[in-house]
Design an enzyme around this catalytic site. Structure first.
Site, PDB file in Angstrom:
ATOM      1  N   ARG A 225       0.791  -1.239   0.000  1.00  9.67           N
ATOM      2  CA  ARG A 225       0.000   0.000   0.000  1.00  9.67           C
ATOM      3  C   ARG A 225       0.822   1.287   0.000  1.00  9.67           C
ATOM      4  O   ARG A 225       0.269   2.359  -0.201  1.00  9.67           O
ATOM      5  CB  ARG A 225      -0.945   0.006   1.206  1.00  9.67           C
TER       6      ARG A 225
ATOM      7  N   GLN B 235      -1.388   3.655  -5.023  1.00 13.96           N
ATOM      8  CA  GLN B 235      -2.365   4.492  -4.305  1.00 13.96           C
ATOM      9  C   GLN B 235      -3.766   4.352  -4.905  1.00 13.96           C
ATOM     10  O   GLN B 235      -4.744   4.225  -4.188  1.00 13.96           O
ATOM     11  CB  GLN B 235      -1.947   5.969  -4.322  1.00 13.96           C
TER      12      GLN B 235
ATOM     13  N   ASP C 182      -5.699   1.032  -3.946  1.00 15.17           N
ATOM     14  CA  ASP C 182      -5.757   0.649  -2.536  1.00 15.17           C
ATOM     15  C   ASP C 182      -7.207   0.521  -2.033  1.00 15.17           C
ATOM     16  O   ASP C 182      -7.785   1.459  -1.469  1.00 15.17           O
ATOM     17  CB  ASP C 182      -4.974   1.671  -1.704  1.00 15.17           C
TER      18      ASP C 182
ATOM     19  N   SER D 268      -7.852   0.924   1.816  1.00 23.85           N
ATOM     20  CA  SER D 268      -8.004   2.316   2.259  1.00 23.85           C
ATOM     21  C   SER D 268      -9.344   2.893   1.832  1.00 23.85           C
ATOM     22  O   SER D 268     -10.025   3.548   2.625  1.00 23.85           O
ATOM     23  CB  SER D 268      -6.874   3.186   1.693  1.00 23.85           C
TER      24      SER D 268
ATOM     25  N   TYR E 291       2.112   0.202  10.106  1.00 23.17           N
ATOM     26  CA  TYR E 291       1.079  -0.447  10.926  1.00 23.17           C
ATOM     27  C   TYR E 291       1.507  -0.489  12.392  1.00 23.17           C
ATOM     28  O   TYR E 291       2.661  -0.247  12.729  1.00 23.17           O
ATOM     29  CB  TYR E 291       0.850  -1.883  10.446  1.00 23.17           C
TER      30      TYR E 291
HETATM   31  P1  NAD Z   1      -5.309  -0.737  10.465  1.00 24.79           P
HETATM   32  O1  NAD Z   1      -6.667  -0.935   9.891  1.00 24.79           O
HETATM   33  O2  NAD Z   1      -4.327  -1.835  10.420  1.00 24.79           O
HETATM   34  O3  NAD Z   1      -5.485  -0.311  12.011  1.00 24.79           O
HETATM   35  C1  NAD Z   1      -6.274   0.789  12.407  1.00 24.79           C
HETATM   36  C2  NAD Z   1      -5.533   1.603  13.446  1.00 24.79           C
HETATM   37  O4  NAD Z   1      -5.497   0.892  14.690  1.00 24.79           O
HETATM   38  C3  NAD Z   1      -4.071   1.910  13.084  1.00 24.79           C
HETATM   39  O5  NAD Z   1      -3.889   3.310  13.064  1.00 24.79           O
HETATM   40  C4  NAD Z   1      -3.289   1.240  14.209  1.00 24.79           C
HETATM   41  O6  NAD Z   1      -2.117   1.948  14.544  1.00 24.79           O
HETATM   42  C5  NAD Z   1      -4.300   1.246  15.341  1.00 24.79           C
HETATM   43  N1  NAD Z   1      -4.015   0.327  16.431  1.00 24.79           N
HETATM   44  C6  NAD Z   1      -3.607  -0.967  16.381  1.00 24.79           C
HETATM   45  N2  NAD Z   1      -3.441  -1.473  17.630  1.00 24.79           N
HETATM   46  C7  NAD Z   1      -3.774  -0.483  18.482  1.00 24.79           C
HETATM   47  C8  NAD Z   1      -3.831  -0.402  19.899  1.00 24.79           C
HETATM   48  N3  NAD Z   1      -3.484  -1.420  20.676  1.00 24.79           N
HETATM   49  N4  NAD Z   1      -4.209   0.767  20.446  1.00 24.79           N
HETATM   50  C9  NAD Z   1      -4.547   1.830  19.660  1.00 24.79           C
HETATM   51  N5  NAD Z   1      -4.533   1.808  18.330  1.00 24.79           N
HETATM   52  C10 NAD Z   1      -4.141   0.663  17.740  1.00 24.79           C
HETATM   53  O7  NAD Z   1      -4.623   0.539   9.859  1.00 24.79           O
HETATM   54  P2  NAD Z   1      -4.888   1.308   8.501  1.00 24.79           P
HETATM   55  O8  NAD Z   1      -5.983   2.269   8.704  1.00 24.79           O
HETATM   56  O9  NAD Z   1      -5.018   0.328   7.402  1.00 24.79           O
HETATM   57  O10 NAD Z   1      -3.542   2.151   8.317  1.00 24.79           O
HETATM   58  C11 NAD Z   1      -2.444   2.028   9.177  1.00 24.79           C
HETATM   59  C12 NAD Z   1      -1.316   2.897   8.717  1.00 24.79           C
HETATM   60  O11 NAD Z   1      -0.927   2.602   7.377  1.00 24.79           O
HETATM   61  C13 NAD Z   1      -1.573   4.363   8.751  1.00 24.79           C
HETATM   62  O12 NAD Z   1      -0.407   4.967   9.218  1.00 24.79           O
HETATM   63  C14 NAD Z   1      -1.788   4.726   7.342  1.00 24.79           C
HETATM   64  O13 NAD Z   1      -1.509   6.089   7.101  1.00 24.79           O
HETATM   65  C15 NAD Z   1      -0.794   3.816   6.684  1.00 24.79           C
HETATM   66  N6  NAD Z   1      -1.119   3.661   5.284  1.00 24.79           N
HETATM   67  C16 NAD Z   1      -0.303   4.277   4.396  1.00 24.79           C
HETATM   68  C17 NAD Z   1      -0.587   4.215   3.061  1.00 24.79           C
HETATM   69  C18 NAD Z   1       0.309   4.906   2.105  1.00 24.79           C
HETATM   70  O14 NAD Z   1       1.460   5.106   2.370  1.00 24.79           O
HETATM   71  N7  NAD Z   1      -0.205   5.307   1.004  1.00 24.79           N
HETATM   72  C19 NAD Z   1      -1.679   3.499   2.615  1.00 24.79           C
HETATM   73  C20 NAD Z   1      -2.474   2.862   3.531  1.00 24.79           C
HETATM   74  C21 NAD Z   1      -2.197   2.953   4.879  1.00 24.79           C
END
Ligand code: NAD
Length: 393
Positions: free
Chosen positions: A121, A127, A130, A133, A228
């Site tokens: 991702r 992008q 995805d 997302s 993550y």
């Molecule tokens: P996810 O669905 O895996 O998890 C949701 C959220 O839960 C995350 O922010 C994670 O840090 C949080 N979490 C996990 N355990 C936790 C705990 N014990 N207590 C509190 N919070 C907790 O995550 P997501 O929404 O798919 O995305 C995660 C990260 O990946 C983000 O930083 C996002 O910006 C990044 N991301 C980047 C790109 C990119 O670079 N283009 C694309 C997709 C996601």
């Protein structure tokens, strides 16, 4: 090459993999688009809109008999799998790390399986593909609306002749894609919003939306690989739960989204925390699953009211409940992935390609994705999906 859009089979699923607007992108690339009769009905895209966009509406039997590539949102059911022919390709969100047996079945039938859940991702070129997302974004939006609907008061500060209503205190636990959208939506509804995440990097993102970031002393840095979260140790988990309890009790509405790739969702709101909330409070658990969610007592797809008057909503397939927007976004994602794999009107599987290495699950009669193949080896199966992350490490 014939690319076919099927009617989704999962109960209650209203999304469709391709919307009429995206059809010309595929036809301009030399692909023929077939759409199963009524495939878009649940998302308010009638057959006539697909025909107008250049697709052919076909009966189910004809679709499976002639398609080269089949586009789907979620996994095909047993009947659909039974109809698939050797040499066909299925592209969708097939959850191969949760359902590796499907990948094995498709490989056994000589079907190529491509799953958007395995997409790397963070690459610039992925992008637009995805789907995790785009669907999380829809889910976060809807979670806030569901919470607002279940809450017995207003979200905004309202000053009227009949009195003043204070704004709802709204907390999001887990501020990734879904959490940030939940925050943005709650802010637009006028709630007083806070957010918390184990990844310190999310502080700036939460604050940029005008919400307050809650910092705990219990866990200083819960960041894992690839942006993550990592799984916390038992001690960290306990300390986190205890410290969060006081914050949760001060809020009227809590939305939880926490996920750790390849692991069970962490428990963030304990039974004690639920008991400490005031009557009329609302919790939406977006992590709710059959294995347990982020909230003690949540049941996926059900609303539970506790003895102390807290409504706990176990969210289930929220993107399907905003079917048009979710399908529009998904359609762009899946067509971007498909077109990236098409050369001269034909699908070209290239395991050396970084993107394809993440998404191609089964090909040439084999389960080719290492993490999925690992889950299928009896000796390695004990940990199940708990052992691998989304990228397959
Ligand atoms: P996810 O669905 O895996 O998890 C949701 C959220 O839960 C995350 O922010 C994670 O840090 C949080 N979490 C996990 N355990 C936790 C705990 N014990 N207590 C509190 N919070 C907790 O995550 P997501 O929404 O798919 O995305 C995660 C990260 O990946 C983000 O930083 C996002 O910006 C990044 N991301 C980047 C790109 C990119 O670079 N283009 C694309 C997709 C996601």
């Amino acid at each position: 090459m014939k690319v076919a859009v099927v009617k989704e089979s999962a109960p209650g699923e209203r999304r469709v993999a391709l919307v009429p607007e995206t059809v010309p992108r595929l036809t301009q690339a030399g692909l023929e688009v077939l759409v199963e009769q009524g495939a878009g009905d649940g998302a308010w895209f009638p057959d006539s809109a697909y025909s107008k966009a250049g697709a052919s509406i076909v009966k189910t039997d004809d679709l499976y008999a002639t398609a080269d590539v089949i586009l789907t949102v979620t996994r095909p059911d047993e009947t659909q799998v039974g109809r698939l022919l050797a040499g066909q390709t299925v592209i969708g969100m097939l959850s191969p790390l949760i359902e590796p047996a499907l990948a094995a079945t498709l490989a056994g039938k000589g079907v190529t399986a491509i799953s958007l859940d395995g997409l790397p991702r963070t690459l610039t070129r992925t992008q637009a593909m995805d789907a995790l997302s785009s669907q999380a974004n829809v889910a976060g939006y809807k979670a806030t609306l569901i919470a607002a609907g279940a809450y017995g008061r207003f979200f905004p500060l309202l000053i009227t002749a009949a009195g003043t209503a204070r704004p709802a205190k709204f907390l999001v636990l887990g501020t990734g894609i879904a959490g940030l959208q939940a925050i943005g939506t709650a802010r637009r509804l006028g709630a007083q919003v806070s957010g918390y995440d184990v990844r310190p990097a999310s502080k700036g993102e939460v604050e940029s939306l005008g919400a307050t970031f809650i910092e705990l002393t219990a866990v200083s840095d819960g960041a894992g690989q690839g942006g993550y979260a990592r799984e916390l140790t038992a001690e960290e988990r306990q300390a986190q739960q205890a410290e969060l309890t006081a914050h949760i009790a001060r809020h009227d509405v809590v939305i939880t989204t926490a996920q750790v790739p390849g692991r069970r969702p962490p428990l963030l709101v304990t039974e004690d925390a639920v008991k400490a909330m005031a009557a009329g409070s609302v919790i939406v658990d977006m992590g709710a699953s059959a294995l347990g969610g982020n909230v003690a007592g949540s049941v996926p797809g059900e609303t539970v009211v506790t003895e102390n008057g807290v409504t706990i909503i176990g969210a289930q397939n929220l993107p399907s409940s905003v079917p048009t927007a979710a399908s529009n976004a998904y359609s762009r994602n899946i067509s971007a992935l498909l077109l990236s794999m098409v050369t001269d009107g034909a699908l070209v599987i290239d395991p050396a390609d970084e993107v394809q290495a993440g998404v191609v699950v089964a090909h040439d009669g084999q389960v080719v994705h290492p993490a999925v193949a690992k889950l299928l080896r009896p000796a390695d199966r004990t940990g199940g999906a708990d052992d691998v992350d989304r990228a397959g490490n």
